[in-house]
Enzyme design. Structure first.
Site, mmCIF file in Angstrom:
data_model
loop_
_atom_site.group_PDB
_atom_site.id
_atom_site.type_symbol
_atom_site.label_atom_id
_atom_site.label_comp_id
_atom_site.label_asym_id
_atom_site.label_seq_id
_atom_site.Cartn_x
_atom_site.Cartn_y
_atom_site.Cartn_z
ATOM 1 N N GLU A 73 -11.485 -78.512 -83.761
ATOM 2 C CA GLU A 73 -12.494 -79.459 -84.236
ATOM 3 C C GLU A 73 -11.931 -80.416 -85.289
ATOM 4 O OE1 GLU A 73 -14.925 -79.677 -82.548
ATOM 5 O OE2 GLU A 73 -15.948 -77.796 -82.089
ATOM 6 N N TYR A 119 -34.140 -79.159 -102.983
ATOM 7 C CA TYR A 119 -32.695 -78.949 -102.934
ATOM 8 C C TYR A 119 -32.072 -79.407 -101.628
ATOM 9 C CZ TYR A 119 -32.566 -76.890 -107.496
ATOM 10 O OH TYR A 119 -32.638 -76.734 -108.853
#
Length: 209
Positions: A73, A119
Site C-alpha cells: 500500500e 473529538y
C-alpha cells in the site's frame, strides 16, 4: 526525532494498536516521513511484532532503499504525503467498526463519519469514502491524489480507514478516534441521535483547525 528513534516509535505504537485489537494478523500498515524519504511497515508484517531495524525505507522517489520489502500500500501512503503538505505520518488499519462503516450501503460517501463528538471533528475532520480498489492496486494512490489534499482521512470502500497527520503519535490517536466514533455510530444505528450542529462544528474548526 532521529530515524532510529522514529523506527522504535513506529514499532511501539504499532504494537499498541495490535495489542488492543485495532489490527489483526498482518493487516494494516503505518508510515512516517524522514528527511530523505519515508519509513513504512514491511509487506505482510504484523503490527504486533515489528523489528525496528527491518522497517522498510523508501527514498523521495518511492524507491526501496533499506529494510524489508515495503507494504504493497506504499502508493496509497505516498499520495497523502504528496498532496497534503506537512504530513508526517499515515496510518492504515482494518479496524472493525470503521471497516464496517466502509461496507454499509447507508454510509454517506461524502461524509462517512458525521460530527457525533467534538473529538472526531478536532482530530479527524470530514471523512469521504474512496471507491473500492484491489489492495495494493496503484489506483488507490490515484484516487487519493484526486482528493487534492482536502481530507486528512478517508474510508476505503469495503477495506478500512486511512488517516494522515503531522506526526506519528497524533496520527495514531486520530485513527483510534475514528475507530471509536465508528463504533458509536454502529452501536447507535436505529436510535435517534443528536449530532453537533453546524455552529458547534464551525467553532471547533476555528479553535482547533
Amino acid at each position: 526525532m532521529s530515524e532510529s528513534r522514529l523506527r522504535e516509535e513506529m514499532a511501539r505504537l504499532a504494537k499498541s494498536l495490535f495489542d488492543r485489537g485495532f489490527s489483526v494478523g498482518s493487516a494494516g500498515n503505518i508510515s512516517a516521513a524522514v528527511a530523505d524519504g519515508l519509513l513504512i511497515t514491511p509487506t505482510n508484517s504484523c503490527l504486533g511484532f515489528l523489528d525496528p531495524a527491518r522497517i522498510s525505507k523508501l527514498d523521495r522517489d518511492g524507491n526501496h532503499v533499506a529494510g524489508d520489502p515495503p507494504s504493497k500500500e506504499a502508493p496509497l501512503h505516498r499520495a497523502f504525503y504528496d498532496t497534503r503538505p506537512g504530513t508526517g505520518a499515515v496510518v492504515h488499519l482494518h479496524s472493525t467498526y470503521a471497516t464496517a462503516l466502509s461496507c454499509m450501503a447507508e454510509t454517506d460517501p461524502a461524509d462517512c463519519v458525521p460530527p457525533l463528538t467534538p473529538y472526531v471533528v478536532m482530530r479527524v475532520g470530514r471523512v469521504p469514502l474512496v471507491p473500492y480498489f484491489r489492495p495494493g492496486d496503484p489506483r488507490g494512490g490515484e484516487l487519493i491524489r484526486a482528493l487534492e489534499g482536502r481530507h486528512a482521512a478517508v474510508l476505503l470502500a469495503n477495506h478500512g480507514p486511512v488517516v494522515s497527520g503531522r506526526e506519528l503519535a497524533a496520527t495514531v490517536y486520530a485513527a483510534e478516534e475514528l475507530e471509536e466514533t465508528a463504533r458509536l455510530l454502529v452501536i447507535l444505528r436505529g436510535v435517534p441521535v443528536r449530532m453537533l450542529d453546524a455552529a458547534a462544528v464551525a467553532e471547533l474548526r476555528q479553535a482547533f483547525g
